[in-house]
Write a protein that holds these residues in place. Structure first.
Motif, PDB file in Angstrom:
ATOM      1  N   HIS A 168     -16.795  -0.365  27.546  1.00 39.64           N
ATOM      2  CA  HIS A 168     -15.793  -0.014  28.542  1.00 39.64           C
ATOM      3  C   HIS A 168     -14.791   0.963  27.934  1.00 39.64           C
ATOM      4  N   PHE A 169     -14.528   2.049  28.639  1.00 40.47           N
ATOM      5  CA  PHE A 169     -13.566   3.054  28.201  1.00 40.47           C
ATOM      6  C   PHE A 169     -12.463   3.159  29.235  1.00 40.47           C
ATOM      7  N   ARG A 170     -11.243   3.396  28.752  1.00 42.85           N
ATOM      8  CA  ARG A 170     -10.110   3.603  29.644  1.00 42.85           C
ATOM      9  C   ARG A 170      -9.644   5.019  29.516  1.00 42.85           C
ATOM     10  N   PRO A 171      -9.580   5.836  30.490  1.00 38.60           N
ATOM     11  CA  PRO A 171     -10.183   5.653  31.802  1.00 38.60           C
ATOM     12  C   PRO A 171     -11.680   5.927  31.717  1.00 38.60           C
ATOM     13  N   GLY A 172     -12.359   5.670  32.765  1.00 37.15           N
ATOM     14  CA  GLY A 172     -13.771   6.012  32.816  1.00 37.15           C
ATOM     15  C   GLY A 172     -14.695   4.847  33.096  1.00 37.15           C
ATOM     16  N   GLY A 173     -14.241   3.628  32.817  1.00 38.16           N
ATOM     17  CA  GLY A 173     -15.073   2.469  33.105  1.00 38.16           C
ATOM     18  C   GLY A 173     -16.190   2.278  32.099  1.00 38.16           C
ATOM     19  N   TYR A 174     -17.242   1.618  32.534  1.00 35.58           N
ATOM     20  CA  TYR A 174     -18.357   1.294  31.656  1.00 35.58           C
ATOM     21  C   TYR A 174     -19.277   2.492  31.461  1.00 35.58           C
ATOM     22  N   LYS A 175     -19.750   2.646  30.226  1.00 33.97           N
ATOM     23  CA  LYS A 175     -20.692   3.712  29.882  1.00 33.97           C
ATOM     24  C   LYS A 175     -21.757   3.130  28.959  1.00 33.97           C
ATOM     25  N   LEU A 176     -22.981   3.602  29.106  1.00 41.45           N
ATOM     26  CA  LEU A 176     -24.066   3.191  28.230  1.00 41.45           C
ATOM     27  C   LEU A 176     -24.115   4.200  27.086  1.00 41.45           C
ATOM     28  N   ILE A 177     -23.775   3.741  25.890  1.00 45.79           N
ATOM     29  CA  ILE A 177     -23.596   4.607  24.726  1.00 45.79           C
ATOM     30  C   ILE A 177     -24.739   4.400  23.731  1.00 45.79           C
ATOM     31  N   VAL A 178     -25.168   5.490  23.097  1.00 45.79           N
ATOM     32  CA  VAL A 178     -26.204   5.442  22.062  1.00 45.79           C
ATOM     33  C   VAL A 178     -25.517   5.540  20.701  1.00 45.79           C
ATOM     34  N   TYR A 179     -25.773   4.534  19.849  1.00 47.64           N
ATOM     35  CA  TYR A 179     -25.271   4.503  18.481  1.00 47.64           C
ATOM     36  C   TYR A 179     -26.452   4.599  17.521  1.00 47.64           C
ATOM     37  N   LEU A 180     -26.303   5.383  16.455  1.00 49.45           N
ATOM     38  CA  LEU A 180     -27.322   5.472  15.408  1.00 49.45           C
ATOM     39  C   LEU A 180     -26.681   5.020  14.098  1.00 49.45           C
ATOM     40  N   ALA A 181     -26.938   3.791  13.709  1.00 48.07           N
ATOM     41  CA  ALA A 181     -26.382   3.260  12.460  1.00 48.07           C
ATOM     42  C   ALA A 181     -27.121   3.880  11.281  1.00 48.07           C
ATOM     43  N   GLY A 182     -26.399   4.114  10.201  1.00 51.98           N
ATOM     44  CA  GLY A 182     -27.007   4.627   8.986  1.00 51.98           C
ATOM     45  C   GLY A 182     -27.159   6.135   8.948  1.00 51.98           C
ATOM     46  N   LEU A 183     -26.792   6.824  10.007  1.00 50.01           N
ATOM     47  CA  LEU A 183     -26.853   8.289  10.023  1.00 50.01           C
ATOM     48  C   LEU A 183     -25.442   8.849  10.127  1.00 50.01           C
ATOM     49  N   ASP A 184     -25.292  10.112   9.748  1.00 51.10           N
ATOM     50  CA  ASP A 184     -23.980  10.754   9.939  1.00 51.10           C
ATOM     51  C   ASP A 184     -24.162  12.047  10.734  1.00 51.10           C
ATOM     52  N   LYS A 185     -23.061  12.724  10.986  1.00 51.28           N
ATOM     53  CA  LYS A 185     -23.075  13.900  11.848  1.00 51.28           C
ATOM     54  C   LYS A 185     -24.024  14.981  11.354  1.00 51.28           C
ATOM     55  N   ALA A 186     -24.136  15.135  10.045  1.00 52.44           N
ATOM     56  CA  ALA A 186     -25.017  16.166   9.497  1.00 52.44           C
ATOM     57  C   ALA A 186     -26.490  15.880   9.796  1.00 52.44           C
ATOM     58  N   ASP A 187     -26.830  14.614   9.993  1.00 51.50           N
ATOM     59  CA  ASP A 187     -28.214  14.234  10.271  1.00 51.50           C
ATOM     60  C   ASP A 187     -28.644  14.587  11.693  1.00 51.50           C
ATOM     61  N   VAL A 188     -27.672  14.672  12.605  1.00 49.49           N
ATOM     62  CA  VAL A 188     -27.978  14.865  14.027  1.00 49.49           C
ATOM     63  C   VAL A 188     -27.123  16.012  14.570  1.00 49.49           C
ATOM     64  N   PRO A 189     -27.567  17.247  14.354  1.00 48.85           N
ATOM     65  CA  PRO A 189     -26.770  18.376  14.843  1.00 48.85           C
ATOM     66  C   PRO A 189     -26.746  18.455  16.368  1.00 48.85           C
ATOM     67  N   VAL A 190     -25.698  19.060  16.897  1.00 41.22           N
ATOM     68  CA  VAL A 190     -25.621  19.322  18.336  1.00 41.22           C
ATOM     69  C   VAL A 190     -26.861  20.133  18.715  1.00 41.22           C
ATOM     70  N   GLY A 191     -27.460  19.785  19.836  1.00 36.77           N
ATOM     71  CA  GLY A 191     -28.672  20.448  20.301  1.00 36.77           C
ATOM     72  C   GLY A 191     -29.926  19.648  19.985  1.00 36.77           C
ATOM     73  N   SER A 192     -29.804  18.610  19.158  1.00 40.11           N
ATOM     74  CA  SER A 192     -30.952  17.755  18.855  1.00 40.11           C
ATOM     75  C   SER A 192     -31.363  16.984  20.101  1.00 40.11           C
ATOM     76  N   LYS A 193     -32.610  16.606  20.152  1.00 45.50           N
ATOM     77  CA  LYS A 193     -33.118  15.772  21.240  1.00 45.50           C
ATOM     78  C   LYS A 193     -33.461  14.397  20.644  1.00 45.50           C
ATOM     79  N   VAL A 194     -33.120  13.356  21.368  1.00 49.62           N
ATOM     80  CA  VAL A 194     -33.398  11.983  20.927  1.00 49.62           C
ATOM     81  C   VAL A 194     -34.458  11.419  21.859  1.00 49.62           C
ATOM     82  N   TRP A 195     -35.602  11.064  21.251  1.00 54.08           N
ATOM     83  CA  TRP A 195     -36.751  10.559  21.993  1.00 54.08           C
ATOM     84  C   TRP A 195     -36.916   9.078  21.731  1.00 54.08           C
ATOM     85  N   LYS A 196     -37.078   8.283  22.776  1.00 51.69           N
ATOM     86  CA  LYS A 196     -37.358   6.861  22.649  1.00 51.69           C
ATOM     87  C   LYS A 196     -38.855   6.703  22.400  1.00 51.69           C
ATOM     88  N   VAL A 197     -39.214   5.997  21.346  1.00 49.18           N
ATOM     89  CA  VAL A 197     -40.621   5.844  20.968  1.00 49.18           C
ATOM     90  C   VAL A 197     -41.228   4.689  21.737  1.00 49.18           C
TER      91      VAL A 197
END
Length: 86
Positions: free
Chosen positions: A57-86
């Motif tokens: 839940h975010f204020r304002p904005g309500g509930y959002k479904l957020i994707v978290y990637l534990a163990g990675l940092d910003k350098a691992d996932v540059p803007v423009g990357s695509k995330v595929w569910k296996v």
């Protein structure tokens, strides 16, 4: 594989890991809160990872479904990357 999202932004959240934006549309298909994903970078390289899908839940904005990637940092996932569910 199913395209989960195209990364427009990302930031680190202490205790949760790397947060990807945009959030996923609600309601998203029934999901396992942890799933295997592949991060496909714009240079064509691929990185297997585990994603956690959390309804937060975010204020304002309500509930959002957020994707978290534990163990990675910003350098691992540059803007423009695509995330595929296996």
């Amino acid at each position: 594989m199913e395209l989960l999202l195209s990364v427009e932004d990302r930031f680190m959240l202490t205790g949760r890991g790397l947060v990807l934006a945009p959030d996923l549309p609600l309601p998203h298909d029934k999901h396992n809160p942890v799933c295997a994903v592949i991060v496909e970078r714009s240079d064509g390289t691929r990185l297997p990872a585990k994603a956690q899908l959390r309804l937060d839940h975010f204020r304002p904005g309500g509930y959002k479904l957020i994707v978290y990637l534990a163990g990675l940092d910003k350098a691992d996932v540059p803007v423009g990357s695509k995330v595929w569910k296996v």
